[in-house]
Design an enzyme around this catalytic site. Sequence first.
Site, PDB file in Angstrom:
ATOM      1  N   ASP A 241       0.809  -0.773   0.025  1.00 40.18           N
ATOM      2  CA  ASP A 241       0.124   0.052  -0.519  1.00 40.18           C
ATOM      3  C   ASP A 241       0.761   1.720  -0.554  1.00 40.18           C
ATOM      4  O   ASP A 241       1.516   1.313   1.114  1.00 40.18           O
ATOM      5  CB  ASP A 241      -1.286   0.194   1.339  1.00 40.18           C
ATOM      6  CG  ASP A 241      -2.230   1.081   1.670  1.00 40.18           C
ATOM      7  OD1 ASP A 241      -2.623   1.622  -0.084  1.00 40.18           O
ATOM      8  OD2 ASP A 241      -2.553   1.078   1.847  1.00 40.18           O
TER       9      ASP A 241
ATOM     10  N   GLU B  20      -1.294   5.926  -9.120  1.00 42.30           N
ATOM     11  CA  GLU B  20      -2.133   6.439  -8.496  1.00 42.30           C
ATOM     12  C   GLU B  20      -2.996   8.525  -9.545  1.00 42.30           C
ATOM     13  O   GLU B  20      -1.064   8.974  -9.510  1.00 42.30           O
ATOM     14  CB  GLU B  20      -1.943   7.063  -6.732  1.00 42.30           C
ATOM     15  CG  GLU B  20      -3.444   8.194  -6.508  1.00 42.30           C
ATOM     16  CD  GLU B  20      -3.321   8.297  -4.473  1.00 42.30           C
ATOM     17  OE1 GLU B  20      -3.284   7.615  -4.381  1.00 42.30           O
ATOM     18  OE2 GLU B  20      -3.705   9.530  -4.079  1.00 42.30           O
TER      19      GLU B  20
ATOM     20  N   GLY C  88      -8.068   8.121   6.737  1.00 37.79           N
ATOM     21  CA  GLY C  88      -7.881   8.336   8.601  1.00 37.79           C
ATOM     22  C   GLY C  88      -9.378   8.440   8.280  1.00 37.79           C
ATOM     23  O   GLY C  88     -10.576   8.331   8.351  1.00 37.79           O
TER      24      GLY C  88
HETATM   25  P1  13P Z   1      -9.049   4.107   5.910  1.00 36.54           P
HETATM   26  O1  13P Z   1      -8.407   5.579   6.010  1.00 36.54           O
HETATM   27  O2  13P Z   1     -10.252   5.996   4.789  1.00 36.54           O
HETATM   28  O3  13P Z   1      -9.513   3.597   6.627  1.00 36.54           O
HETATM   29  O4  13P Z   1      -8.281   4.481   4.079  1.00 36.54           O
HETATM   30  C1  13P Z   1      -7.024   3.337   3.684  1.00 36.54           C
HETATM   31  C2  13P Z   1      -6.313   3.730   2.757  1.00 36.54           C
HETATM   32  O5  13P Z   1      -6.359   4.074   1.735  1.00 36.54           O
HETATM   33  C3  13P Z   1      -5.586   2.571   3.021  1.00 36.54           C
HETATM   34  O6  13P Z   1      -4.545   2.841   1.688  1.00 36.54           O
HETATM   35  O1  G3H Z   2      -3.591   4.712   3.533  1.00 40.92           O
HETATM   36  C1  G3H Z   2      -2.863   4.497   4.956  1.00 40.92           C
HETATM   37  C2  G3H Z   2      -3.143   3.649   5.066  1.00 40.92           C
HETATM   38  O2  G3H Z   2      -4.234   3.571   6.148  1.00 40.92           O
HETATM   39  C3  G3H Z   2      -2.004   2.436   6.164  1.00 40.92           C
HETATM   40  O3  G3H Z   2      -1.647   3.729   7.398  1.00 40.92           O
HETATM   41  O4  G3H Z   2       0.574   4.129   7.411  1.00 40.92           O
HETATM   42  O5  G3H Z   2      -0.677   4.155   9.471  1.00 40.92           O
HETATM   43  O6  G3H Z   2      -0.117   1.888   8.349  1.00 40.92           O
HETATM   44  P1  G3H Z   2      -0.038   3.146   8.025  1.00 40.92           P
HETATM   45 ZN    ZN Z   3      -4.632   4.884   0.813  1.00 39.19          ZN
END
Ligand code: 13P
Ligand code: G3H
Ligand code: ZN
Length: 322
Positions: free
Chosen positions: A83, A135, A182
């Site tokens: 991610d 993205e 978030g």
């Molecule tokens: P949320 O913070 O809305 O759960 O989004 C998660 C996300 O996009 C991780 O890449």
């Molecule tokens: O977009 C981010 C995800 O919610 C992951 O969050 O970087 O705190 O692991 P993190």
């Molecule tokens: Zn994200």
Amino acid sequence: MPLVTTTEMFKKAYDGGYAVGAFNVNNMEIVQGITEAAGELRSPVILQVSNGARNYARHAYLMKLVEAAVIEYPDVPIALHLDHGSSFELCKSCIDGGFTSVMIDMSSKPFEENIEITRQVVEYAHARGVVVEAELGTLEGVEDEVVVESGQASYTRPEEVEEFVTRTGCDSLAIAIGTSHGAYKFRPEQCTRNEKGILVPPPLRFDVLEEVTKRLPGFPIVLHGSSSVPQEFVQMINQYGGDMPDAIGIPEEQLRQAARSAVCKINIDSDIRLAMTATVRKYLAENPSHFDPRQYLKPARQAVKEMVAHKIVDVLGSDNTI
Ligand code: 13P
Ligand code: G3H
Ligand code: ZN
């Protein structure tokens, strides 16, 4: 089956009018809660790891936890995804380390730089059978190391998407249509109050999604920042010693609508965090003498499972698709 890429799951999701959930994993209880729900509901699932998660739990531990889930649920298509990859090197490390999908997030960089780095990652990944999410457009909030200040976010420009996808060769595209990361996605003053006095955020830009889809027919679109921040969990957190005023998410009906369209992957992390934290806070408040982590992590894991099951059935529509 071994870990899969997202190619097949996205094709089925596109044609079937549903989306596959991408849930962030950081520890054993989260991996177990998510995959138990997916297994019982016969849904494909994407387990995604941020750089922060990789720093926290470490690559080898996360790999082994995911491999264990693959053994426990041999019928469930599971993809392991990076991610918000913030560099070619990070993507390379995950590709070499067994991930089946990576995101290269150069969305905060100028268009040409985004294309160039994304193209390099695609070349490396495709040569190794790994797929790439890219993205265009920026979301407000913190995307791992990338912080986008309030007011600095920009919607995806539909007129850029064909050139971007053609020149990079990416397999899916995350777009910005008003979601953000978030639990504080909107300020109260951005919202209106409905007849019950509940704050309603501005609607997602479905016009942008539609325009992107017209220009990229059949191409899988990704939505980040798609937690709905259920008020029952926010209230539970606040009731048991927390302090989360004005936490506001994306209404689930809008995500359901997105899942029926070209959106094939919906990212949800914050809602899992809220469910776990609320459950642990309540458990410890009600059982002040307990100190065995298994006692409070067991209901927390169950809360993850129930949250993911709810998303699969009521938001993504991916149940009974395998
Ligand atoms: P949320 O913070 O809305 O759960 O989004 C998660 C996300 O996009 C991780 O890449
Ligand atoms: O977009 C981010 C995800 O919610 C992951 O969050 O970087 O705190 O692991 P993190
Ligand atoms: Zn994200």
